[in-house]
Write a protein that holds these residues in place. Sequence first.
Motif, mmCIF file in Angstrom:
data_model
loop_
_atom_site.group_PDB
_atom_site.id
_atom_site.type_symbol
_atom_site.label_atom_id
_atom_site.label_comp_id
_atom_site.label_asym_id
_atom_site.label_seq_id
_atom_site.Cartn_x
_atom_site.Cartn_y
_atom_site.Cartn_z
ATOM 1 N N ILE A 122 0.787 -1.226 0.389
ATOM 2 C CA ILE A 122 -0.131 0.252 0.035
ATOM 3 C C ILE A 122 0.890 1.122 -0.107
ATOM 4 N N PHE A 123 1.949 1.076 0.568
ATOM 5 C CA PHE A 123 2.549 2.026 0.708
ATOM 6 C C PHE A 123 3.710 2.692 -0.590
ATOM 7 N N LEU A 124 3.767 2.286 -1.129
ATOM 8 C CA LEU A 124 4.430 1.429 -2.937
ATOM 9 C C LEU A 124 3.519 2.384 -3.594
ATOM 10 N N LYS A 125 1.983 2.014 -3.535
ATOM 11 C CA LYS A 125 1.578 2.406 -4.522
ATOM 12 C C LYS A 125 0.723 3.608 -3.787
ATOM 13 N N GLN A 126 0.670 3.923 -3.219
ATOM 14 C CA GLN A 126 -0.402 5.430 -2.290
ATOM 15 C C GLN A 126 1.030 6.442 -2.166
ATOM 16 N N THR A 127 2.008 5.861 -1.966
ATOM 17 C CA THR A 127 3.027 7.178 -1.743
ATOM 18 C C THR A 127 4.220 7.412 -2.668
ATOM 19 N N LEU A 128 4.869 5.837 -3.030
ATOM 20 C CA LEU A 128 6.166 6.557 -4.263
ATOM 21 C C LEU A 128 5.076 6.349 -5.395
ATOM 22 N N GLY A 129 4.267 5.339 -5.570
ATOM 23 C CA GLY A 129 3.318 5.343 -7.116
ATOM 24 C C GLY A 129 2.547 6.332 -7.649
ATOM 25 N N CYS A 130 2.376 7.400 -6.631
ATOM 26 C CA CYS A 130 1.694 8.051 -6.921
ATOM 27 C C CYS A 130 2.513 9.465 -8.022
ATOM 28 N N ASN A 131 4.171 9.501 -7.202
ATOM 29 C CA ASN A 131 4.927 9.711 -8.680
ATOM 30 C C ASN A 131 6.158 9.365 -9.564
ATOM 31 N N ILE A 179 11.661 -8.110 -2.290
ATOM 32 C CA ILE A 179 12.818 -7.736 -1.228
ATOM 33 C C ILE A 179 13.089 -7.151 0.118
ATOM 34 N N PRO A 180 12.117 -6.709 0.698
ATOM 35 C CA PRO A 180 12.878 -7.229 2.188
ATOM 36 C C PRO A 180 12.102 -8.038 2.628
ATOM 37 N N TYR A 181 12.083 -9.370 2.087
ATOM 38 C CA TYR A 181 12.125 -10.670 3.186
ATOM 39 C C TYR A 181 12.752 -11.870 2.223
ATOM 40 N N VAL A 182 13.506 -11.106 1.122
ATOM 41 C CA VAL A 182 14.781 -11.580 0.380
ATOM 42 C C VAL A 182 16.093 -11.700 1.645
ATOM 43 N N PHE A 183 15.981 -10.020 2.728
ATOM 44 C CA PHE A 183 16.532 -9.957 3.801
ATOM 45 C C PHE A 183 16.503 -10.316 4.818
ATOM 46 N N LEU A 184 14.983 -10.721 4.830
ATOM 47 C CA LEU A 184 14.590 -11.751 5.730
ATOM 48 C C LEU A 184 14.853 -12.943 6.223
ATOM 49 N N SER A 185 14.807 -14.216 4.628
ATOM 50 C CA SER A 185 14.663 -15.169 5.276
ATOM 51 C C SER A 185 16.643 -15.359 5.199
ATOM 52 N N LEU A 186 17.708 -14.559 4.882
ATOM 53 C CA LEU A 186 18.425 -14.533 4.898
ATOM 54 C C LEU A 186 18.767 -14.117 6.551
ATOM 55 N N SER A 187 18.577 -13.255 7.498
ATOM 56 C CA SER A 187 18.545 -12.603 8.523
ATOM 57 C C SER A 187 18.679 -13.650 9.714
ATOM 58 N N ILE A 227 13.325 5.738 -4.593
ATOM 59 C CA ILE A 227 12.427 4.437 -4.768
ATOM 60 C C ILE A 227 13.510 3.408 -4.130
ATOM 61 N N PRO A 228 14.956 4.121 -5.528
ATOM 62 C CA PRO A 228 15.914 2.710 -4.478
ATOM 63 C C PRO A 228 16.243 3.158 -2.573
ATOM 64 N N MET A 229 16.503 4.373 -2.905
ATOM 65 C CA MET A 229 16.510 4.886 -1.226
ATOM 66 C C MET A 229 15.581 3.998 0.574
ATOM 67 N N VAL A 230 14.215 4.296 -0.422
ATOM 68 C CA VAL A 230 12.739 3.807 0.747
ATOM 69 C C VAL A 230 13.378 1.775 0.085
#
Length: 272
Positions: A139-148, A162-170, A217-220
């Motif tokens: 929702i954040f990616l669509k409504q916040t980042l996706g607006c622009n 992508i965040p859950y790739v890192f979560l699986s590894l950690s 987007i890359p930083m977020v």
Amino acid sequence: MLAMWGQWAPPKERTRLATISFSGPYVGNVLSFPLSALLCEYGFDGGWPSVFYVFGSVGVVWFIFWVLLAHSTPADHPRISSDERNYIERSLDSENTRTKDRAKTPWFQILTSPPVWGLMIVYFCTNWGFYTLLTCIPIFLKQTLGCNNNIPIVLNGIYSSIPYVFLSLSTLLSGPLADYIRSHWLSTGVTRKLMDIVAMMSSAFFLLMCGYFGDSIPMVITFLAVSVGMGGFVAGGHSVNQPRHWGFVCRNIDGDHKHVRNHPRFHRPSSC
């Protein structure tokens, strides 16, 4: 799963075995986010309903295999070797805890136990953060980042995974790391607390940093990935702090085992 590992995992192997199973749902998130996005875009029955049909069907198939292959204890497993069963049971001292005596559950001791309240608080904090991010990242990616940036739904699914790739590894890393720390440097109790503190404080910090880079987007995505990924280190903390004790309580409530007050670990944090 905590109750299952309480009967299957030898104490010296418990952290690694538990964190492997804990990483399973996170790997599922990595796969389900992009797949759900593809089904919403190209799936049958209007798109989004196909997500429920597909994942519901997979769940039914998984349940069948679970019923056929999973067993509550080594003694109940029809295909386990006698050597492996004896090794597990000896390591757990199961012969000293098995009984059919029924006794009252010590609710007062449970509700006044500081370790129990500590676990309740830390479970609330970690689960609240985990499920908030799990449901709100798309929702954040669509409504916040996706607006622009006009992020397509399929790309949204990929970014969300992508965040859950890192979560699986950690999560997988946290088990061996915690075992190494408590074997060479710190006590088990201090190790569990350290893993929780590092995981939750770093997750909060990197999540906060997302607010300062909302236009990139890359930083977020990077900060979200690090924030969610660092949260996986709780698997080497409180998540494996009480598996044997937890299963013992659950079975005691069902009336299959002795009064939990006889368990030597009840009034102090587990040393597993």
